[in-house]
Design an enzyme around this catalytic site. Structure first.
Site, PDB file in Angstrom:
ATOM      1  N   SER A 226       0.837  -1.190   0.000  1.00 28.23           N
ATOM      2  CA  SER A 226       0.000   0.000   0.000  1.00 28.23           C
ATOM      3  C   SER A 226       0.878   1.249   0.000  1.00 28.23           C
ATOM      4  CB  SER A 226      -0.945  -0.058   1.205  1.00 28.23           C
ATOM      5  OG  SER A 226      -1.937   0.932   1.153  1.00 28.23           O
TER       6      SER A 226
ATOM      7  N   HIS B 104      -7.622  -5.736  -0.318  1.00 22.10           N
ATOM      8  CA  HIS B 104      -6.368  -4.994  -0.172  1.00 22.10           C
ATOM      9  C   HIS B 104      -5.447  -5.567   0.899  1.00 22.10           C
ATOM     10  CE1 HIS B 104      -3.677  -1.638  -0.669  1.00 22.10           C
ATOM     11  NE2 HIS B 104      -3.816  -1.249   0.588  1.00 22.10           N
TER      12      HIS B 104
ATOM     13  N   ASP C 245      -8.454  -5.314  -6.227  1.00 24.40           N
ATOM     14  CA  ASP C 245      -8.032  -4.270  -5.290  1.00 24.40           C
ATOM     15  C   ASP C 245      -8.123  -2.892  -5.954  1.00 24.40           C
ATOM     16  OD1 ASP C 245      -6.947  -2.832  -3.227  1.00 24.40           O
ATOM     17  OD2 ASP C 245      -4.940  -3.718  -3.359  1.00 24.40           O
TER      18      ASP C 245
END
Length: 519
Positions: A319, A430, A375
């Site tokens: 991320s 995610h 995602d």
């Protein structure tokens, strides 16, 4: 842009208007993957005329179409039924507590150069080489450690720090098996507002820091692992965001020059500020995250080069951590000549423009981005205008204002795994543990989930509810015992004090550490 669809808009349809998925969660007698797939397929079908009056149902359908998510309805034939039974058997086989969770380590000392000579990994990913799969999972677990050791407790005076000192973090998390030792922690702050990347304590007089967070660490391979790899490997692991769906919709989509000299190379300003911000009034960021990490990497490279060893740098993150990894790689490539640099990221957003991508390639930085198809985060910034419009460059001219991904992409699909629910789950898609599960089962985009995947499937539900109910793994099970409370000598439940050795200490930031003891 995703900012037009808020997190509060997304959640109600998922929670209140998908009754079929909810009914599956309540049905403890479900024993077939077919039911999950059919339930999800019904969710993805266009609404009937009677349903068109339901505004939230239409919103959910539009959102699914917007992000290009879909669920395939199962084919109605006997071959599917046989496949379904095989998948159920595999579930139980992978979840068998008496089977090992790791493949044997392979000596890859003769294969390392293949990574740096292969054209964007294309000869290694399809099919995925087994030895490379294990390395990807290893670096992914290094990134996962930045979450597992992070103090998220807003009632803790040390919220935002690492719960363990660097000498015992790997031991506490079961990562000593990888053969690395942490040499330094990294802390970061920011002068711009990037929602929820920074965790703060509710306590007014927090004893460690009010404006910094622990953002990762630097580690180096021991002698045995160095021999297996064929070089001394320095690893930098960056932590991602706490709530990715929040900052994702609030990205300001502002590109700015990567350094004060200006120029064509531009990156997203929020990411850059987290990487470069510092302040003389803070306790833990008198040096920026950039300065902390580069001082230590340069020290380690010099130390081992003077010993005549080959040295490499591998940077990983999930991320936001994947974005910081690219900025780190760019600076390292500009600063240290002749150093092989690789980035292995998971669910990372776009970071910069075409010039940023081209400069990284020119400097020889090897980048592998692992992306879950469902995602949302890797689609931003630049969810509409991105590298896909490059084919119109003759018409549009220089695209220095367009966000562009960097390096090779390894795309995995939630639908490939028989262990995962067919449901719309932003956080589940995610989650880094979802990523690592899918990598462990990945062979190629044309192949099914591999039968001999070994990684413990229960890890998927550490911070999500993605596993099918049949496996009986609780959702969001990873937490401190009794949520961190302990009984004191008088029998009262209280917040414990940290061991003195695990209390954040300024000397870990500002003093030069001694060389690691790796023998």
């Amino acid at each position: 842009m995703l900012s037009s669809v808020s997190a509060t808009t997304i959640n109600p349809p998922r929670q209140n208007n998908i009754p079929l998925i909810q009914s599956v969660k309540k049905n403890r007698n479900v024993t077939s993957l077919r039911i999950y797939a059919r339930q999800a397929a019904l969710v993805a079908e266009p609404p009937s005329p009677h349903e068109t009056q339901n505004r939230t149902a239409r919103l959910a359908e539009s959102l699914l179409n917007f992000v290009h998510l879909h669920f395939d309805a199962p084919t109605n034939n006997s071959s599917y039924a046989r496949h379904d039974r095989i998948m159920v058997d595999r579930r139980h086989k992978m979840a068998d507590p008496e089977t090992p969770i790791l493949s044997p380590k392979e000596d890859i000392s003769t294969k390392w150069d293949e990574i740096h000579t292969s054209d964007h990994y294309e000869n290694l990913l399809s099919p995925l080489q087994p030895w490379l799969r294990r390395e990807i999972v290893k670096y992914g677990e290094f990134a996962q450690a930045t979450y597992d050791a992070f103090d998220f407790d807003s009632f803790s005076e040390y919220c935002g720090s690492c719960r363990y000192n660097r000498q015992k973090l790997f031991e506490k998390l079961g990562l000593s098996k990888n053969g690395y030792e942490i040499t330094k922690y990294i802390y970061a702050m920011s002068h711009v507002d990037v929602p929820r990347w920074l965790e703060r304590s509710h306590l007014v007089d927090t004893s460690w820091s009010k404006d910094s967070n622990w953002m990762g660490y630097i580690a180096v391979s021991d002698n045995e692992e160095t021999k297996r790899l064929g070089r001394r490997d320095i690893v930098v692991a960056w932590r991602g965001t706490v709530a990715p769906t929040e900052w994702f919709e609030d990205l300001q989509n502002k590109l700015e020059p990567i350094d004060e000299s200006g120029g064509e190379v531009k990156v997203e300003h929020g990411f850059r500020h987290i990487y470069t911000s510092k302040s003389g009034t803070t306790r833990y960021n008198k040096l920026s995250a950039s300065q902390q990490v580069m001082n230590e990497v340069k020290r380690l490279v010099k130390l081992y080069r003077e010993k005549g060893e080959a040295v490499s740098l591998t940077i990983t993150g999930h991320s936001l951590g994947g974005a910081l990894a690219l900025l780190n790689a760019y600076e390292a490539a500009e600063t240290i000549s002749g150093l092989p640099i690789s980035v292995i990221s998971f669910g990372a957003p776009r970071v910069g423009n075409v010039a940023f991508r081209d400069k990284l390639h020119k400097m020889g930085v090897r980048t592998l981005r692992v992306v879950v198809k469902q995602d949302l985060v890797p689609k931003a910034p630049g969810i509409m205008l991105n590298e896909s419009i490059k084919k119109f460059e003759e018409i549009t001219g220089n695209l220095d204002w367009v966000y562009t991904h960097v390096g090779a992409e390894m795309k995995v699909d939630v639908r490939s795994s028989p262990y995962l629910k067919r449901k719309f789950d932003l956080l589940g898609f995610h989650s880094l543990e979802t990523y690592l599960h899918l990598v462990d089962g990945f062979v190629s985009s044309e192949s099914s989930f591999r039968e001999h995947a070994k990684r413990d499937v229960a890890l998927v539900n550490k911070a999500s509810g993605m596993l099918v109910d049949e496996l009986r793994i609780p959702e969001n099970w990873y937490q401190l015992e009794h949520k961190g409370l302990v009984k004191n000598p008088y029998g009262r439940w209280v917040k414990p004090t940290r061991d003195s050795e695990d209390v954040p200490s300024l000397h870990h930031i500002h003093e030069t550490p001694s060389p690691p003891c790796l023998d």
